[in-house]
Scaffold this motif. Structure first.
Motif, PDB file in Angstrom:
ATOM      1  N   ASN A   1       2.039 -14.018  -1.913  1.00 17.09           N
ATOM      2  CA  ASN A   1       1.956 -13.439  -3.311  1.00 17.09           C
ATOM      3  C   ASN A   1       0.649 -12.745  -3.747  1.00 17.09           C
ATOM      4  N   LEU A   2      -0.478 -13.529  -3.149  1.00 14.66           N
ATOM      5  CA  LEU A   2      -1.975 -13.016  -3.374  1.00 14.66           C
ATOM      6  C   LEU A   2      -2.035 -11.460  -2.711  1.00 14.66           C
ATOM      7  N   MET A   3      -1.476 -11.082  -1.696  1.00 13.04           N
ATOM      8  CA  MET A   3      -1.183  -9.735  -1.180  1.00 13.04           C
ATOM      9  C   MET A   3      -0.541  -8.699  -1.988  1.00 13.04           C
ATOM     10  N   ALA A   4       0.608  -9.404  -2.665  1.00 12.85           N
ATOM     11  CA  ALA A   4       1.479  -8.633  -3.545  1.00 12.85           C
ATOM     12  C   ALA A   4       0.498  -8.232  -4.997  1.00 12.85           C
ATOM     13  N   PHE A   5       0.029  -9.570  -5.395  1.00 15.42           N
ATOM     14  CA  PHE A   5      -0.961  -9.154  -6.542  1.00 15.42           C
ATOM     15  C   PHE A   5      -2.022  -8.106  -6.287  1.00 15.42           C
ATOM     16  N   ILE A   6      -2.741  -8.141  -4.994  1.00 17.38           N
ATOM     17  CA  ILE A   6      -3.877  -7.117  -4.940  1.00 17.38           C
ATOM     18  C   ILE A   6      -3.410  -5.595  -4.883  1.00 17.38           C
ATOM     19  N   GLY A   7      -2.144  -5.712  -4.155  1.00 17.39           N
ATOM     20  CA  GLY A   7      -1.562  -4.317  -4.169  1.00 17.39           C
ATOM     21  C   GLY A   7      -1.052  -3.934  -5.453  1.00 17.39           C
TER      22      GLY A   7
ATOM     23  N   THR B   1       9.779  -3.948  10.995  1.00 19.85           N
ATOM     24  CA  THR B   1      10.841  -2.605  11.191  1.00 19.85           C
ATOM     25  C   THR B   1      11.143  -1.932   9.731  1.00 19.85           C
ATOM     26  N   GLU B   2      11.553  -2.808   9.031  1.00 19.11           N
ATOM     27  CA  GLU B   2      11.989  -2.270   7.538  1.00 19.11           C
ATOM     28  C   GLU B   2      10.742  -1.488   7.026  1.00 19.11           C
ATOM     29  N   LEU B   3       9.533  -1.816   7.158  1.00 21.49           N
ATOM     30  CA  LEU B   3       8.466  -1.259   6.690  1.00 21.49           C
ATOM     31  C   LEU B   3       8.045  -0.180   7.322  1.00 21.49           C
ATOM     32  N   ILE B   4       8.300  -0.136   8.688  1.00 15.85           N
ATOM     33  CA  ILE B   4       7.841   0.980   9.644  1.00 15.85           C
ATOM     34  C   ILE B   4       8.652   2.211   9.536  1.00 15.85           C
ATOM     35  N   ASN B   5      10.219   1.877   9.114  1.00 16.55           N
ATOM     36  CA  ASN B   5      11.099   2.632   9.084  1.00 16.55           C
ATOM     37  C   ASN B   5      11.273   3.488   7.547  1.00 16.55           C
TER      38      ASN B   5
ATOM     39  N   ARG C   1       1.751  -6.989   6.241  1.00 16.54           N
ATOM     40  CA  ARG C   1       3.017  -6.260   6.034  1.00 16.54           C
ATOM     41  C   ARG C   1       3.484  -6.062   4.374  1.00 16.54           C
ATOM     42  N   LYS C   2       3.001  -7.161   3.740  1.00 23.40           N
ATOM     43  CA  LYS C   2       3.435  -7.620   2.538  1.00 23.40           C
ATOM     44  C   LYS C   2       2.542  -6.857   1.406  1.00 23.40           C
ATOM     45  N   LEU C   3       1.329  -6.470   1.898  1.00 24.90           N
ATOM     46  CA  LEU C   3       0.124  -5.609   1.164  1.00 24.90           C
ATOM     47  C   LEU C   3       0.613  -4.356   1.439  1.00 24.90           C
ATOM     48  N   LEU C   4       0.964  -3.846   2.760  1.00 26.74           N
ATOM     49  CA  LEU C   4       1.344  -2.437   2.895  1.00 26.74           C
ATOM     50  C   LEU C   4       2.718  -1.935   2.094  1.00 26.74           C
ATOM     51  N   TRP C   5       3.547  -2.839   2.080  1.00 24.12           N
ATOM     52  CA  TRP C   5       4.950  -2.961   1.487  1.00 24.12           C
ATOM     53  C   TRP C   5       4.792  -2.592  -0.104  1.00 24.12           C
ATOM     54  N   THR C   6       3.967  -3.292  -0.647  1.00 20.14           N
ATOM     55  CA  THR C   6       3.608  -3.173  -1.889  1.00 20.14           C
ATOM     56  C   THR C   6       2.842  -1.770  -2.336  1.00 20.14           C
ATOM     57  N   ILE C   7       1.961  -1.559  -1.679  1.00 21.13           N
ATOM     58  CA  ILE C   7       1.305  -0.006  -2.053  1.00 21.13           C
ATOM     59  C   ILE C   7       1.795   1.032  -1.396  1.00 21.13           C
TER      60      ILE C   7
END
Length: 234
Positions: free
Chosen positions: A130-136, A222-226, A180-186
């Motif tokens: 959740n912290l990574m999502a918030f920072i993103g 895999t979902e993030l990369i694709n 992954r969470k941070l990259l997915w968010t941004i």
């Protein structure tokens, strides 16, 4: 970014305060009231426009307590920053970033301990997620400017050796999940861009095949990369 209207801010604040326990809500309301923060009417500034450190701490606590509130809290922070720009240093954002950093370091230290049982570890991993999502979201809402904070977090999570200028070792699964969470968010920020976080995407692609992760982690990687390669920055 357009200034969020006062009605929308009040709606966001109401949602946030209804989503936390009464003690926290009372402290947030008291901090807002005592600092004369511009949340109503025409958002006119008062003589005391910088919120207390207690407010930034409580906003962070609210954001990472429930993933549904991360974007909401980030929008609120972004609106506050935009209203305060041009009125001196944005102390609130500095305090919020500092609180995020301390929380990140605390969670990482805790997760490195061997004596945590699985429920404790899962709770801390969820909090870190959740912290990574918030920072993103703070990055997307332009509450934090530039990507130095994002880079610092990803370097730490994925094992960048500053002295050797290369990736070192193998990150732990919670670190991979958080990155992954941070990259997915941004990721939406990089739509159509050919530069930016590709170095981190490449690192995740490498670690995704370097060892066996849990089924959920592997699927999410895999979902993030694709998604990144096919939709965001092909």
């Amino acid at each position: 970014m357009a200034l969020v209207g006062s009605i929308e801010i009040e709606q966001m604040l109401t949602t946030i305060l209804n989503g936390v326990d009464q003690d926290i809500a009372a402290e947030m309301r008291a901090a807002i009231k005592s600092d004369g923060f511009p949340l109503a009417g025409d958002l006119s500034l008062t003589s005391r426009t910088i919120p207390s450190s207690a407010l930034s701490t409580r906003l962070l606590a609210t954001a990472i307590s429930n993933e549904r509130l991360t974007e909401l809290c980030a929008k609120l922070a972004g609106a506050w920053r935009e209203r305060l720009d041009g009125n001196g240093p944005c102390q609130f954002i500095c305090e919020l970033v500092s609180a995020c950093q301390k929380e990140f370091e605390s969670l990482q230290s805790s997760l490195e301990l061997d004596h945590l049982d699985r429920p404790q570890a899962m709770a801390k991993e969820h909090r870190l997620d959740n912290l990574m999502a918030f920072i993103g979201q703070l990055f997307l809402q332009q509450a934090i400017r530039g990507n130095s904070i994002i880079q610092c977090l990803l370097n730490g999570l994925l094992g960048w050796d500053q002295e050797q200028s290369r990736w070192q070792g193998q990150p732990q699964e919670y670190q991979v999940k958080s990155a992954r969470k941070l990259l997915w968010t941004i990721g939406v920020y990089y739509v159509g861009k050919t530069q930016g976080s590709r170095v981190y995407l490449s690192r995740l692609r490498t670690v995704s095949t370097a060892r066996s992760w849990s089924e959920t982690t592997q699927r999410e990687l895999t979902e993030l990369i694709n998604t990144w390669e096919q939709e965001w920055a092909p």
